[in-house]
Scaffold this active site. Structure first.
Site, PDB file in Angstrom:
ATOM      1  N   CYS A 107       2.225   8.224  -2.206  1.00 12.35           N
ATOM      2  CA  CYS A 107       3.029   9.399  -1.899  1.00 12.35           C
ATOM      3  C   CYS A 107       3.388   9.412  -0.425  1.00 12.35           C
ATOM      4  O   CYS A 107       2.788   8.721   0.389  1.00 12.35           O
ATOM      5  CB  CYS A 107       2.265  10.673  -2.246  1.00 12.35           C
ATOM      6  SG  CYS A 107       0.817  10.988  -1.188  1.00 12.35           S
ATOM      7  N   LYS A 132      -8.442   5.958   2.650  1.00 16.15           N
ATOM      8  CA  LYS A 132      -7.334   5.124   3.101  1.00 16.15           C
ATOM      9  C   LYS A 132      -7.260   5.221   4.618  1.00 16.15           C
ATOM     10  O   LYS A 132      -7.011   6.306   5.166  1.00 16.15           O
ATOM     11  CB  LYS A 132      -6.023   5.578   2.472  1.00 16.15           C
ATOM     12  CG  LYS A 132      -4.838   4.686   2.811  1.00 16.15           C
ATOM     13  CD  LYS A 132      -3.640   5.088   1.969  1.00 16.15           C
ATOM     14  CE  LYS A 132      -2.489   4.125   2.150  1.00 16.15           C
ATOM     15  NZ  LYS A 132      -1.373   4.431   1.235  1.00 16.15           N
ATOM     16  N   ASP A 180      -2.835  12.403  -1.901  1.00 16.08           N
ATOM     17  CA  ASP A 180      -3.532  13.455  -1.164  1.00 16.08           C
ATOM     18  C   ASP A 180      -2.609  14.294  -0.289  1.00 16.08           C
ATOM     19  O   ASP A 180      -3.078  15.108   0.506  1.00 16.08           O
ATOM     20  CB  ASP A 180      -4.631  12.836  -0.288  1.00 16.08           C
ATOM     21  CG  ASP A 180      -4.066  11.964   0.837  1.00 16.08           C
ATOM     22  OD1 ASP A 180      -2.939  11.448   0.683  1.00 16.08           O
ATOM     23  OD2 ASP A 180      -4.750  11.790   1.863  1.00 16.08           O
ATOM     24  N   GLU A 213      -2.977  -2.885   2.656  1.00 18.60           N
ATOM     25  CA  GLU A 213      -1.619  -2.445   2.335  1.00 18.60           C
ATOM     26  C   GLU A 213      -0.643  -2.763   3.469  1.00 18.60           C
ATOM     27  O   GLU A 213      -0.893  -2.436   4.624  1.00 18.60           O
ATOM     28  CB  GLU A 213      -1.647  -0.941   2.056  1.00 18.60           C
ATOM     29  CG  GLU A 213      -0.376  -0.415   1.437  1.00 18.60           C
ATOM     30  CD  GLU A 213      -0.511   1.051   1.052  1.00 18.60           C
ATOM     31  OE1 GLU A 213       0.529   1.713   0.937  1.00 18.60           O
ATOM     32  OE2 GLU A 213      -1.655   1.533   0.880  1.00 18.60           O
ATOM     33  N   ASP A 242       4.088  -2.078   0.276  1.00 16.32           N
ATOM     34  CA  ASP A 242       4.542  -0.689   0.326  1.00 16.32           C
ATOM     35  C   ASP A 242       5.972  -0.646   0.847  1.00 16.32           C
ATOM     36  O   ASP A 242       6.915  -0.556   0.075  1.00 16.32           O
ATOM     37  CB  ASP A 242       3.614   0.162   1.192  1.00 16.32           C
ATOM     38  CG  ASP A 242       4.033   1.632   1.214  1.00 16.32           C
ATOM     39  OD1 ASP A 242       5.037   1.990   0.553  1.00 16.32           O
ATOM     40  OD2 ASP A 242       3.360   2.437   1.883  1.00 16.32           O
ATOM     41  N   LYS A 245       5.991   4.630  -5.065  1.00 19.79           N
ATOM     42  CA  LYS A 245       6.165   6.005  -4.603  1.00 19.79           C
ATOM     43  C   LYS A 245       7.474   6.533  -5.166  1.00 19.79           C
ATOM     44  O   LYS A 245       8.512   5.868  -5.069  1.00 19.79           O
ATOM     45  CB  LYS A 245       6.198   6.067  -3.071  1.00 19.79           C
ATOM     46  CG  LYS A 245       4.894   5.670  -2.402  1.00 19.79           C
ATOM     47  CD  LYS A 245       5.035   5.705  -0.883  1.00 19.79           C
ATOM     48  CE  LYS A 245       3.737   5.324  -0.199  1.00 19.79           C
ATOM     49  NZ  LYS A 245       3.893   5.250   1.273  1.00 19.79           N
ATOM     50  N   LYS A 304      -5.518   4.436   8.130  1.00 12.86           N
ATOM     51  CA  LYS A 304      -4.285   4.055   8.786  1.00 12.86           C
ATOM     52  C   LYS A 304      -4.623   3.201  10.006  1.00 12.86           C
ATOM     53  O   LYS A 304      -5.401   3.626  10.875  1.00 12.86           O
ATOM     54  CB  LYS A 304      -3.497   5.300   9.201  1.00 12.86           C
ATOM     55  CG  LYS A 304      -2.975   6.112   8.024  1.00 12.86           C
ATOM     56  CD  LYS A 304      -1.919   5.342   7.238  1.00 12.86           C
ATOM     57  CE  LYS A 304      -1.262   6.211   6.184  1.00 12.86           C
ATOM     58  NZ  LYS A 304      -0.214   5.489   5.424  1.00 12.86           N
ATOM     59  N   THR A 329      -6.613  10.104   3.012  1.00 12.61           N
ATOM     60  CA  THR A 329      -6.241   9.351   4.204  1.00 12.61           C
ATOM     61  C   THR A 329      -7.044   9.767   5.426  1.00 12.61           C
ATOM     62  O   THR A 329      -7.258  10.949   5.678  1.00 12.61           O
ATOM     63  CB  THR A 329      -4.741   9.534   4.495  1.00 12.61           C
ATOM     64  OG1 THR A 329      -3.998   9.050   3.377  1.00 12.61           O
ATOM     65  CG2 THR A 329      -4.323   8.778   5.748  1.00 12.61           C
ATOM     66  N   ASP A 335      -3.111   7.323  -4.603  1.00  8.95           N
ATOM     67  CA  ASP A 335      -3.204   7.845  -3.240  1.00  8.95           C
ATOM     68  C   ASP A 335      -2.262   9.035  -3.182  1.00  8.95           C
ATOM     69  O   ASP A 335      -1.121   8.934  -2.743  1.00  8.95           O
ATOM     70  CB  ASP A 335      -2.804   6.756  -2.236  1.00  8.95           C
ATOM     71  CG  ASP A 335      -2.703   7.294  -0.817  1.00  8.95           C
ATOM     72  OD1 ASP A 335      -3.375   8.288  -0.519  1.00  8.95           O
ATOM     73  OD2 ASP A 335      -1.931   6.721  -0.017  1.00  8.95           O
ATOM     74  N   ASP A 389      -4.402   0.417   5.586  1.00 11.01           N
ATOM     75  CA  ASP A 389      -2.947   0.467   5.535  1.00 11.01           C
ATOM     76  C   ASP A 389      -2.366   0.215   6.922  1.00 11.01           C
ATOM     77  O   ASP A 389      -2.508   1.047   7.818  1.00 11.01           O
ATOM     78  CB  ASP A 389      -2.501   1.833   5.012  1.00 11.01           C
ATOM     79  CG  ASP A 389      -0.996   1.925   4.804  1.00 11.01           C
ATOM     80  OD1 ASP A 389      -0.311   0.906   5.001  1.00 11.01           O
ATOM     81  OD2 ASP A 389      -0.524   3.010   4.443  1.00 11.01           O
TER      82      ASP A 389
END
Length: 327
Positions: free
Chosen positions: A274, A148, A298, A201, A224, A246, A150, A126, A296, A175
């Protein structure tokens, strides 16, 4: 079956740096660790209470404590699925029961669950929400080829462009965490593929994503916050191309396996995701990643200090847990 004992531990792990998404920032990973002992065998599980779903450490701890008598009395994993609702509390107990069974039988969880034999997998890493320049700099220093990003604000397209310019070799998951601006979404979708984006996402709030019934573009859109368990999969398939599974949302590995299989049956892609947590939280998901299109996972990379026997990360890859950690 021997006498079981239950231990519930609140854990707060400082992060190396703030983890920022559209809803705010956090500087620690606050989790609940469950330990179930039976004879010499010890099973552990961990969950991340998530405020977005009305969860707190105090509330999750109390929910597990309320089931102490059943758990110590030998509650099975299947009975657990109806004894507790989906969410973080059930996740910690479910994962501890899987680990306990592996320790009692000497059989690894992946075999008990009928999963593919685990191997190192690629994981997204991320890039926290920040200015375009700061996100580009963070991307340069991240070795993974799957990043990823944000997002959440008027400069989102500039953020994607800056990261792509800094890391043209990387594939990008963007995301929104429910925070993308509807008026910006068509422009992002139109340019996404040219900017290395492979997945978008949760652009809009859960329950307010009707616009995705007419989603344009060649890049898949992934649910998500709209997705929790296998019960929602058929409805999600009308608006999304993929689902982020998740364990903290599904309530553990047991329901996560069902959710992944339901997604496959409905033609949805699967991203295994996660919350921000350590290796004990991540380990069950790593075993399930063999059934997913992408992972994903991490979370431990954000912690200043991980649990002993933690997962091994190298160049965007994560190795399966050893039995000393979980499973």
């Amino acid at each position: 079956m021997g006498q079981r004992t239950l231990e519930i531990t609140d854990v707060s792990s400082p992060l190396k740096t703030a983890f920022t998404i559209s809803r705010g920032a956090k500087t620690s990973a606050d989790t609940i660790r469950v330990t179930i002992r039976e004879g010499e065998a010890v099973g552990q599980g961990e969950c991340v209470p998530y405020p977005r779903y009305g969860e707190t450490q105090i509330g999750v701890h109390a929910a597990i404590e309320a089931r102490r008598a059943q758990i110590e009395g030998g509650l099975s994993r299947e009975a657990l699925q109806t004894a507790m609702p989906a969410g973080a509390a059930r996740c910690a107990v479910d994962c501890a029961l899987w680990d306990l069974e592996a320790k009692l039988t000497g059989t690894p969880v992946w075999k008990l669950a009928g999963l593919p034999e685990p191997k190192p997998i690629e994981t997204a890493v991320t890039v926290s929400l920040d200015t375009a320049d700061a996100m580009a700099e963070a991307a340069r220093s991240t070795p993974s080829r799957l990043l990823k990003l944000k997002l959440g604000g008027p400069e989102d397209l500039e953020r994607i462009e800056a990261v792509h310019a800094a890391r043209p070799d990387a594939r990008l998951i963007v995301d929104g965490n429910e925070g993308l601006l509807p008026e910006q979404f068509p422009a992002i979708v139109k340019r996404a593929a040219d900017l290395g984006v492979v997945l978008i996402e949760q652009p809009f709030p859960a329950g307010k994503d009707e616009a995705l019934l007419r989603r344009p573009g060649a890049v898949s859109v992934c649910a998500d916050e709209s997705a929790h368990t296998s019960a929602e999969i058929q409805e999600l398939a009308r608006r999304y191309d993929a689902v982020n599974v998740k364990l903290d949302k599904t309530g553990g590995l047991t329901e996560a396996i069902r959710t992944v299989r339901a997604a496959r049956e409905s033609g949805l892609g699967v991203l295994l995701g996660c919350m921000v947590g350590g290796s004990l939280s991540m380990a069950p998901a790593v075993l399930l990643a063999g059934l997913a299109d992408a992972a994903d996972l991490d979370g431990p990379l954000w912690l200043a200090e991980d649990i002993a026997h933690g997962l091994t990360y190298s160049d965007g890859m994560v190795s399966p847990p050893t039995s000393a950690l979980w499973g």
